[in-house]
Enzyme design. Structure first.
Site, short mmCIF file in Angstrom:
data_model
loop_
_atom_site.label_atom_id
_atom_site.label_comp_id
_atom_site.label_asym_id
_atom_site.label_seq_id
_atom_site.Cartn_x
_atom_site.Cartn_y
_atom_site.Cartn_z
N HIS A 15 92.81 50.15 48.62
CA HIS A 15 93.70 51.08 46.80
C HIS A 15 93.43 50.23 46.05
O HIS A 15 93.01 49.39 45.96
CB HIS A 15 94.93 51.08 47.84
N CYS A 31 92.76 57.57 44.58
CA CYS A 31 92.65 56.71 42.65
C CYS A 31 92.05 55.91 42.54
O CYS A 31 91.44 55.26 41.26
CB CYS A 31 93.51 56.04 44.08
#
Ligand SMILES: *[C@@H]1O[C@H](CO)[C@@H](O)[C@H](O)[C@H]1NC(C)=O
Ligand SMILES: *[C@@H]1O[C@H](CO)[C@@H](O)[C@H](O)[C@H]1NC(C)=O
Ligand SMILES: *[C@@H]1O[C@H](CO)[C@@H](O)[C@H](O)[C@H]1NC(C)=O
Ligand SMILES: *[C@@H]1O[C@H](CO)[C@@H](O)[C@H](O)[C@H]1NC(C)=O
Ligand SMILES: *[C@@H]1O[C@H](CO)[C@@H](O)[C@H](O)[C@H]1NC(C)=O
Ligand SMILES: *[C@@H]1O[C@H](CO)[C@@H](O)[C@H](O)[C@H]1NC(C)=O
Ligand SMILES: *[C@@H]1O[C@H](CO)[C@@H](O)[C@H](O)[C@H]1NC(C)=O
Length: 332
Positions: A99, A213
Protein backbone atom coordinates in the site's frame (compact mmCIF):
# COMPACT_ATOMS: atom_id res chain seq x y z
CA UNK A 1 -15.78 3.05 -41.11
CA UNK A 2 -18.85 4.25 -39.22
CA UNK A 3 -19.70 2.80 -35.83
CA UNK A 4 -22.77 1.21 -37.42
CA UNK A 5 -20.63 -0.67 -39.92
CA UNK A 6 -18.42 -1.96 -37.17
CA UNK A 7 -21.52 -2.91 -35.25
CA UNK A 8 -21.63 -6.39 -36.71
CA UNK A 9 -21.96 -9.29 -34.43
CA UNK A 10 -18.87 -10.65 -32.84
CA UNK A 11 -19.37 -14.21 -31.85
CA UNK A 12 -17.82 -15.24 -28.58
CA UNK A 13 -17.04 -18.80 -27.71
CA UNK A 14 -20.55 -19.25 -26.41
CA UNK A 15 -22.07 -17.99 -29.65
CA UNK A 16 -23.34 -14.86 -28.05
CA UNK A 17 -24.03 -12.10 -30.47
CA UNK A 18 -22.72 -8.86 -29.13
CA UNK A 19 -22.81 -5.44 -30.73
CA UNK A 20 -19.45 -3.77 -30.74
CA UNK A 21 -20.60 -0.44 -32.11
CA UNK A 22 -20.13 1.82 -29.17
CA UNK A 23 -16.93 3.22 -27.66
CA UNK A 24 -15.29 3.83 -31.01
CA UNK A 25 -13.47 7.10 -31.11
CA UNK A 26 -10.89 8.78 -33.35
CA UNK A 27 -12.62 7.93 -36.66
CA UNK A 28 -13.69 4.48 -35.64
CA UNK A 29 -10.52 3.46 -33.84
CA UNK A 30 -10.73 2.56 -30.19
CA UNK A 31 -8.35 4.48 -27.97
CA UNK A 32 -6.04 2.25 -25.89
CA UNK A 33 -5.67 2.19 -23.00
CA UNK A 34 -9.32 3.04 -22.45
CA UNK A 35 -9.36 6.40 -20.61
CA UNK A 36 -10.58 6.15 -17.02
CA UNK A 37 -13.90 8.00 -16.87
CA UNK A 38 -14.14 11.21 -14.86
CA UNK A 39 -17.45 12.22 -13.27
CA UNK A 40 -18.67 15.73 -12.57
CA UNK A 41 -19.21 14.85 -8.92
CA UNK A 42 -18.99 11.91 -6.56
CA UNK A 43 -22.37 10.28 -5.85
CA UNK A 44 -23.28 9.13 -2.35
CA UNK A 45 -22.48 5.45 -1.93
CA UNK A 46 -25.32 2.92 -1.82
CA UNK A 47 -26.48 1.91 1.65
CA UNK A 48 -26.12 -1.76 0.62
CA UNK A 49 -22.34 -1.29 0.75
CA UNK A 50 -20.96 -1.80 4.22
CA UNK A 51 -17.41 -1.08 5.19
CA UNK A 52 -15.65 -3.58 7.42
CA UNK A 53 -13.21 -0.84 8.40
CA UNK A 54 -14.64 2.69 8.29
CA UNK A 55 -13.16 4.87 5.55
CA UNK A 56 -10.80 7.62 6.71
CA UNK A 57 -11.81 7.51 10.39
CA UNK A 58 -9.45 10.27 11.54
CA UNK A 59 -9.73 12.51 8.46
CA UNK A 60 -11.73 15.74 8.32
CA UNK A 61 -15.41 14.91 7.76
CA UNK A 62 -15.61 17.23 4.75
CA UNK A 63 -12.22 16.24 3.39
CA UNK A 64 -10.72 19.65 4.17
CA UNK A 65 -6.95 19.97 3.92
CA UNK A 66 -5.24 22.53 6.18
CA UNK A 67 -3.96 25.73 4.58
CA UNK A 68 -0.19 26.25 4.73
CA UNK A 69 1.50 29.64 4.84
CA UNK A 70 3.26 30.53 1.57
CA UNK A 71 6.58 30.86 3.39
CA UNK A 72 6.36 27.40 4.95
CA UNK A 73 8.63 24.60 3.75
CA UNK A 74 6.88 21.25 3.60
CA UNK A 75 8.81 17.98 3.49
CA UNK A 76 7.35 15.25 1.27
CA UNK A 77 7.70 11.58 2.25
CA UNK A 78 7.25 8.43 0.23
CA UNK A 79 5.34 5.90 2.36
CA UNK A 80 4.90 2.21 1.58
CA UNK A 81 3.91 -0.79 3.65
CA UNK A 82 2.59 -4.33 3.04
CA UNK A 83 -1.22 -4.52 2.76
CA UNK A 84 -3.04 -5.63 5.92
CA UNK A 85 0.26 -5.83 7.67
CA UNK A 86 -1.43 -5.43 11.04
CA UNK A 87 -3.08 -8.80 10.48
CA UNK A 88 -0.55 -10.85 8.56
CA UNK A 89 2.83 -9.32 9.46
CA UNK A 90 5.04 -8.87 6.46
CA UNK A 91 3.74 -12.05 4.76
CA UNK A 92 2.13 -9.91 2.06
CA UNK A 93 5.30 -7.89 1.83
CA UNK A 94 6.97 -11.08 0.64
CA UNK A 95 4.41 -11.21 -2.18
CA UNK A 96 4.98 -7.47 -2.57
CA UNK A 97 1.35 -6.51 -2.20
CA UNK A 98 2.02 -3.04 -0.96
CA UNK A 99 0.00 0.00 0.00
CA UNK A 100 1.32 3.44 -0.91
CA UNK A 101 0.79 6.86 0.61
CA UNK A 102 2.42 10.28 0.83
CA UNK A 103 3.50 12.09 4.00
CA UNK A 104 3.94 15.83 4.57
CA UNK A 105 5.47 17.76 7.41
CA UNK A 106 5.44 21.50 7.97
CA UNK A 107 8.67 23.07 9.14
CA UNK A 108 6.79 26.08 10.60
CA UNK A 109 4.31 24.18 12.75
CA UNK A 110 6.00 20.78 13.05
CA UNK A 111 2.64 19.18 12.21
CA UNK A 112 2.71 16.23 9.89
CA UNK A 113 0.06 14.58 7.72
CA UNK A 114 -0.62 11.41 5.75
CA UNK A 115 -2.47 11.31 2.42
CA UNK A 116 -3.62 8.11 0.76
CA UNK A 117 -6.23 6.84 -1.69
CA UNK A 118 -8.07 3.57 -1.08
CA UNK A 119 -11.27 1.54 -1.26
CA UNK A 120 -14.33 2.66 0.70
CA UNK A 121 -15.56 -0.94 1.07
CA UNK A 122 -12.33 -2.98 0.94
CA UNK A 123 -10.43 -4.49 -1.93
CA UNK A 124 -12.57 -7.62 -2.46
CA UNK A 125 -15.68 -5.54 -3.12
CA UNK A 126 -13.83 -3.38 -5.66
CA UNK A 127 -12.52 -6.43 -7.49
CA UNK A 128 -15.68 -8.57 -7.57
CA UNK A 129 -19.38 -7.60 -7.48
CA UNK A 130 -22.26 -8.89 -5.38
CA UNK A 131 -24.92 -11.00 -7.09
CA UNK A 132 -28.17 -9.89 -5.51
CA UNK A 133 -31.18 -12.09 -6.29
CA UNK A 134 -33.45 -9.05 -6.56
CA UNK A 135 -31.23 -7.31 -9.14
CA UNK A 136 -30.47 -8.43 -12.69
CA UNK A 137 -27.06 -6.77 -12.89
CA UNK A 138 -24.12 -7.56 -10.61
CA UNK A 139 -23.87 -4.91 -7.91
CA UNK A 140 -20.56 -3.14 -7.29
CA UNK A 141 -19.36 -1.44 -4.10
CA UNK A 142 -16.31 -0.12 -5.89
CA UNK A 143 -15.82 3.47 -4.76
CA UNK A 144 -12.33 4.59 -3.82
CA UNK A 145 -11.30 8.00 -2.48
CA UNK A 146 -8.56 10.15 -1.03
CA UNK A 147 -8.06 10.42 2.71
CA UNK A 148 -6.00 13.17 4.32
CA UNK A 149 -5.37 13.00 8.06
CA UNK A 150 -3.17 14.35 10.84
CA UNK A 151 0.03 12.57 11.77
CA UNK A 152 2.49 10.11 10.28
CA UNK A 153 2.72 6.77 12.06
CA UNK A 154 6.47 6.39 11.61
CA UNK A 155 6.78 2.84 12.89
CA UNK A 156 3.85 1.59 10.78
CA UNK A 157 5.54 2.74 7.58
CA UNK A 158 9.22 2.30 8.35
CA UNK A 159 9.33 -1.03 10.18
CA UNK A 160 8.41 -3.34 7.30
CA UNK A 161 8.13 -0.81 4.52
CA UNK A 162 9.45 2.60 3.50
CA UNK A 163 9.43 6.06 5.01
CA UNK A 164 11.73 8.24 2.96
CA UNK A 165 11.90 11.97 2.47
CA UNK A 166 11.86 12.63 -1.28
CA UNK A 167 11.66 16.41 -1.49
CA UNK A 168 10.51 19.76 -0.18
CA UNK A 169 7.74 22.06 -1.43
CA UNK A 170 6.58 25.53 -0.48
CA UNK A 171 3.37 26.22 1.39
CA UNK A 172 1.79 27.65 -1.74
CA UNK A 173 2.73 24.57 -3.79
CA UNK A 174 1.12 22.49 -1.06
CA UNK A 175 -2.08 24.57 -1.21
CA UNK A 176 -2.25 24.22 -5.00
CA UNK A 177 -1.81 20.48 -4.63
CA UNK A 178 -4.57 20.36 -2.00
CA UNK A 179 -7.02 22.00 -4.43
CA UNK A 180 -6.04 19.50 -7.12
CA UNK A 181 -6.50 16.55 -4.69
CA UNK A 182 -10.02 17.70 -3.92
CA UNK A 183 -10.93 17.99 -7.61
CA UNK A 184 -9.32 14.63 -8.34
CA UNK A 185 -11.24 13.08 -5.45
CA UNK A 186 -14.55 14.46 -6.67
CA UNK A 187 -14.12 13.30 -10.30
CA UNK A 188 -12.24 9.97 -9.96
CA UNK A 189 -14.67 7.92 -7.94
CA UNK A 190 -14.08 4.22 -8.44
CA UNK A 191 -11.28 1.77 -7.70
CA UNK A 192 -9.89 -0.49 -10.42
CA UNK A 193 -7.72 -3.42 -9.33
CA UNK A 194 -6.62 -4.73 -12.73
CA UNK A 195 -4.09 -3.55 -15.25
CA UNK A 196 -4.73 -5.28 -18.61
CA UNK A 197 -1.91 -5.71 -21.13
CA UNK A 198 -1.46 -7.74 -24.32
CA UNK A 199 1.59 -9.53 -22.86
CA UNK A 200 4.18 -9.15 -20.08
CA UNK A 201 6.88 -7.65 -22.35
CA UNK A 202 8.02 -4.03 -22.37
CA UNK A 203 6.35 -3.32 -25.72
CA UNK A 204 2.95 -4.70 -24.79
CA UNK A 205 -0.22 -2.83 -25.69
CA UNK A 206 -1.90 -1.43 -22.58
CA UNK A 207 -5.67 -2.05 -22.82
CA UNK A 208 -6.69 -0.80 -19.36
CA UNK A 209 -4.88 0.89 -16.47
CA UNK A 210 -5.60 0.26 -12.84
CA UNK A 211 -6.85 3.07 -10.60
CA UNK A 212 -5.63 2.41 -7.09
CA UNK A 213 -3.49 3.75 -4.25
CA UNK A 214 -0.25 3.70 -6.24
CA UNK A 215 -1.80 5.44 -9.27
CA UNK A 216 -2.93 8.21 -6.92
CA UNK A 217 0.60 8.53 -5.59
CA UNK A 218 1.99 8.74 -9.16
CA UNK A 219 -0.62 11.36 -10.14
CA UNK A 220 0.23 13.42 -7.08
CA UNK A 221 3.99 13.23 -7.75
CA UNK A 222 3.35 14.35 -11.34
CA UNK A 223 1.21 17.24 -10.10
CA UNK A 224 3.88 18.30 -7.59
CA UNK A 225 6.50 18.18 -10.34
CA UNK A 226 4.27 20.33 -12.59
CA UNK A 227 4.01 22.78 -9.71
CA UNK A 228 7.79 22.98 -9.66
CA UNK A 229 8.79 20.44 -7.01
CA UNK A 230 11.92 18.31 -7.40
CA UNK A 231 11.53 14.79 -6.06
CA UNK A 232 14.23 12.17 -5.73
CA UNK A 233 14.78 8.87 -3.98
CA UNK A 234 17.95 7.07 -2.99
CA UNK A 235 16.40 3.68 -3.63
CA UNK A 236 14.42 2.07 -6.46
CA UNK A 237 10.74 3.07 -6.27
CA UNK A 238 8.76 -0.12 -6.98
CA UNK A 239 4.98 -0.56 -6.88
CA UNK A 240 2.53 -3.46 -6.92
CA UNK A 241 0.53 -4.12 -10.07
CA UNK A 242 -2.06 -6.83 -10.63
CA UNK A 243 -2.05 -7.75 -14.32
CA UNK A 244 -4.38 -9.57 -16.66
CA UNK A 245 -3.10 -10.53 -20.12
CA UNK A 246 -5.46 -10.67 -23.07
CA UNK A 247 -5.94 -10.16 -26.80
CA UNK A 248 -7.87 -7.11 -27.98
CA UNK A 249 -10.84 -6.52 -25.65
CA UNK A 250 -14.41 -6.29 -26.94
CA UNK A 251 -16.82 -3.68 -25.66
CA UNK A 252 -20.03 -5.22 -24.34
CA UNK A 253 -22.07 -2.41 -22.80
CA UNK A 254 -23.36 -1.00 -19.56
CA UNK A 255 -25.89 -2.44 -17.12
CA UNK A 256 -28.97 -1.26 -18.98
CA UNK A 257 -27.64 -2.46 -22.35
CA UNK A 258 -26.77 -5.95 -21.08
CA UNK A 259 -29.16 -6.60 -18.24
CA UNK A 260 -32.09 -4.47 -19.39
CA UNK A 261 -32.99 -6.10 -22.69
CA UNK A 262 -33.88 -9.69 -23.54
CA UNK A 263 -31.66 -9.81 -26.65
CA UNK A 264 -28.55 -10.08 -24.55
CA UNK A 265 -29.93 -12.60 -22.09
CA UNK A 266 -27.20 -15.17 -22.83
CA UNK A 267 -24.50 -12.62 -22.18
CA UNK A 268 -26.21 -11.47 -19.00
CA UNK A 269 -26.40 -15.05 -17.74
CA UNK A 270 -22.79 -15.69 -18.66
CA UNK A 271 -21.55 -12.59 -16.82
CA UNK A 272 -23.48 -13.56 -13.70
CA UNK A 273 -22.10 -17.09 -13.95
CA UNK A 274 -18.57 -15.74 -14.30
CA UNK A 275 -18.86 -13.61 -11.20
CA UNK A 276 -20.61 -16.33 -9.25
CA UNK A 277 -17.20 -17.99 -8.94
CA UNK A 278 -16.10 -15.09 -6.81
CA UNK A 279 -18.54 -15.09 -3.95
CA UNK A 280 -18.56 -12.37 -1.30
CA UNK A 281 -15.33 -12.43 0.60
CA UNK A 282 -15.34 -12.20 4.32
CA UNK A 283 -11.61 -12.19 4.76
CA UNK A 284 -8.40 -11.67 2.95
CA UNK A 285 -7.85 -15.43 2.94
CA UNK A 286 -11.21 -15.86 1.17
CA UNK A 287 -10.20 -13.24 -1.36
CA UNK A 288 -6.93 -15.05 -1.98
CA UNK A 289 -8.82 -18.31 -2.52
CA UNK A 290 -11.19 -16.48 -4.87
CA UNK A 291 -8.23 -15.16 -6.83
CA UNK A 292 -6.85 -18.68 -7.16
CA UNK A 293 -10.26 -19.89 -8.29
CA UNK A 294 -10.45 -16.98 -10.71
CA UNK A 295 -7.08 -17.97 -12.09
CA UNK A 296 -8.22 -21.56 -12.69
CA UNK A 297 -11.41 -20.42 -14.37
CA UNK A 298 -9.65 -17.87 -16.52
CA UNK A 299 -7.05 -20.40 -17.67
CA UNK A 300 -9.67 -23.01 -18.55
CA UNK A 301 -12.12 -20.68 -20.28
CA UNK A 302 -9.59 -18.10 -21.50
CA UNK A 303 -12.27 -15.56 -20.83
CA UNK A 304 -12.71 -12.67 -18.40
CA UNK A 305 -15.42 -10.06 -17.99
CA UNK A 306 -13.86 -6.77 -16.97
CA UNK A 307 -15.92 -3.98 -15.44
CA UNK A 308 -14.35 -0.62 -16.29
CA UNK A 309 -15.97 2.83 -16.30
CA UNK A 310 -19.19 1.09 -15.14
CA UNK A 311 -19.28 -0.89 -18.39
CA UNK A 312 -18.43 -4.47 -19.28
CA UNK A 313 -15.70 -5.66 -21.62
CA UNK A 314 -14.83 -9.15 -22.73
CA UNK A 315 -11.14 -10.10 -22.50
CA UNK A 316 -9.89 -13.05 -24.61
CA UNK A 317 -7.30 -14.15 -22.07
CA UNK A 318 -3.84 -15.43 -22.97
CA UNK A 319 -0.91 -16.90 -21.03
CA UNK A 320 0.38 -16.08 -18.48
CA UNK A 321 -3.20 -14.82 -17.77
CA UNK A 322 -2.61 -13.12 -14.43
CA UNK A 323 0.43 -11.85 -12.59
CA UNK A 324 1.32 -9.75 -9.57
CA UNK A 325 4.43 -7.69 -10.15
CA UNK A 326 6.44 -5.30 -8.02
CA UNK A 327 8.05 -3.13 -10.63
CA UNK A 328 9.87 0.16 -10.78
CA UNK A 329 8.01 3.36 -11.59
CA UNK A 330 10.62 6.12 -11.33
CA UNK A 331 9.74 9.42 -9.69
CA UNK A 332 8.86 12.06 -12.30
C1 LIG B 1 -17.36 -5.92 1.42
O1 LIG B 1 -16.23 -6.59 1.98
C2 LIG B 1 -16.13 -6.67 3.37
C3 LIG B 1 -14.94 -7.53 3.76
O2 LIG B 1 -13.89 -7.49 2.85
C4 LIG B 1 -17.41 -7.17 3.99
O3 LIG B 1 -17.34 -7.10 5.40
C5 LIG B 1 -18.59 -6.35 3.47
O4 LIG B 1 -19.78 -6.75 4.06
C6 LIG B 1 -18.62 -6.52 1.98
N1 LIG B 1 -19.88 -6.18 1.35
C7 LIG B 1 -20.41 -4.98 1.06
C8 LIG B 1 -21.74 -5.01 0.39
O5 LIG B 1 -19.87 -3.94 1.29
C1 LIG C 1 -12.68 12.20 -0.80
O1 LIG C 1 -14.01 11.69 -0.89
C2 LIG C 1 -14.39 10.89 0.21
C3 LIG C 1 -15.74 10.28 -0.09
O2 LIG C 1 -16.70 11.23 -0.28
C4 LIG C 1 -14.38 11.74 1.47
O3 LIG C 1 -14.71 10.92 2.59
C5 LIG C 1 -12.98 12.31 1.67
O4 LIG C 1 -12.95 13.17 2.78
C6 LIG C 1 -12.52 13.08 0.44
N1 LIG C 1 -11.12 13.42 0.61
C7 LIG C 1 -10.59 14.59 0.33
C8 LIG C 1 -9.15 14.78 0.60
O5 LIG C 1 -11.28 15.50 -0.12
C1 LIG D 1 6.43 -5.86 10.93
O1 LIG D 1 6.45 -7.26 10.73
C2 LIG D 1 6.58 -8.01 11.94
C3 LIG D 1 6.80 -9.47 11.61
O2 LIG D 1 6.12 -9.87 10.47
C4 LIG D 1 5.36 -7.78 12.82
O3 LIG D 1 5.43 -8.52 14.00
C5 LIG D 1 5.27 -6.28 13.13
O4 LIG D 1 4.10 -6.02 13.85
C6 LIG D 1 5.28 -5.45 11.84
N1 LIG D 1 5.38 -4.04 12.17
C7 LIG D 1 4.39 -3.19 12.13
C8 LIG D 1 4.68 -1.79 12.54
O5 LIG D 1 3.25 -3.48 11.74
C1 LIG E 1 5.33 13.06 12.68
O1 LIG E 1 4.93 13.57 13.94
C2 LIG E 1 5.08 12.63 14.99
C3 LIG E 1 4.48 13.27 16.25
O2 LIG E 1 5.00 14.55 16.45
C4 LIG E 1 6.55 12.25 15.16
O3 LIG E 1 6.68 11.28 16.16
C5 LIG E 1 7.05 11.69 13.85
O4 LIG E 1 8.43 11.43 13.93
C6 LIG E 1 6.80 12.64 12.70
N1 LIG E 1 7.15 11.96 11.46
C7 LIG E 1 7.71 12.56 10.42
C8 LIG E 1 8.06 11.68 9.24
O5 LIG E 1 7.91 13.75 10.37
C1 LIG F 1 10.59 -3.08 -28.05
O1 LIG F 1 10.58 -2.06 -29.04
C2 LIG F 1 11.86 -1.48 -29.27
C3 LIG F 1 11.70 -0.31 -30.24
O2 LIG F 1 10.75 -0.59 -31.23
C4 LIG F 1 12.82 -2.56 -29.80
O3 LIG F 1 14.09 -2.00 -30.01
C5 LIG F 1 12.91 -3.69 -28.78
O4 LIG F 1 13.71 -4.75 -29.29
C6 LIG F 1 11.53 -4.23 -28.44
N1 LIG F 1 11.65 -5.16 -27.33
C7 LIG F 1 11.03 -6.34 -27.29
C8 LIG F 1 11.28 -7.20 -26.09
O5 LIG F 1 10.29 -6.72 -28.16
C1 LIG G 1 -25.92 2.85 -21.17
O1 LIG G 1 -25.54 2.78 -22.54
C2 LIG G 1 -26.50 3.33 -23.44
C3 LIG G 1 -25.98 3.14 -24.85
O2 LIG G 1 -25.50 1.85 -25.06
C4 LIG G 1 -26.73 4.80 -23.12
O3 LIG G 1 -27.74 5.32 -23.97
C5 LIG G 1 -27.14 4.95 -21.66
O4 LIG G 1 -27.23 6.32 -21.35
C6 LIG G 1 -26.12 4.29 -20.76
N1 LIG G 1 -26.60 4.35 -19.38
C7 LIG G 1 -25.87 4.81 -18.38
C8 LIG G 1 -26.48 4.76 -17.03
O5 LIG G 1 -24.74 5.24 -18.54
C1 LIG H 1 12.02 -3.28 -8.67
O1 LIG H 1 11.74 -3.20 -10.07
C2 LIG H 1 12.84 -3.53 -10.91
C3 LIG H 1 12.45 -3.28 -12.35
O2 LIG H 1 11.09 -3.10 -12.58
C4 LIG H 1 13.24 -4.97 -10.66
O3 LIG H 1 14.35 -5.31 -11.49
C5 LIG H 1 13.60 -5.16 -9.20
O4 LIG H 1 13.89 -6.51 -8.93
C6 LIG H 1 12.43 -4.71 -8.32
N1 LIG H 1 12.82 -4.77 -6.91
C7 LIG H 1 12.26 -5.62 -6.04
C8 LIG H 1 12.72 -5.51 -4.64
O5 LIG H 1 11.39 -6.42 -6.38
Amino acid sequence: MSPAEVGLCLCLSLLLCVPVAAQLKNEGRQQWPVPYRRFDHRPASDSYCEALYPFCPTGDRDGRIPYMRDTDVISVYRLQTPVWEFKYGDLLGKFHIMHDAIGFSSSETGANYTMEWYELFQLGNCTFPHLRPELAAPFWCNQGAACFFDGIDDSHWSQNGTLEKIGEITGSQFNDMAQWVQDDNETGIYYETWTVHSDPGPNATAWFDSYDCSQFVHRTYRKLTQLGAKLSSRSQTNYTKIYLYSGEPTYLGNDSAIFGQPALKNLAVDIRKFYHTFRPHQSFIDLTLSLLEAYKKVVLDKSFYLYYNFEYWHLPMKPPYMQITYEEVPLP
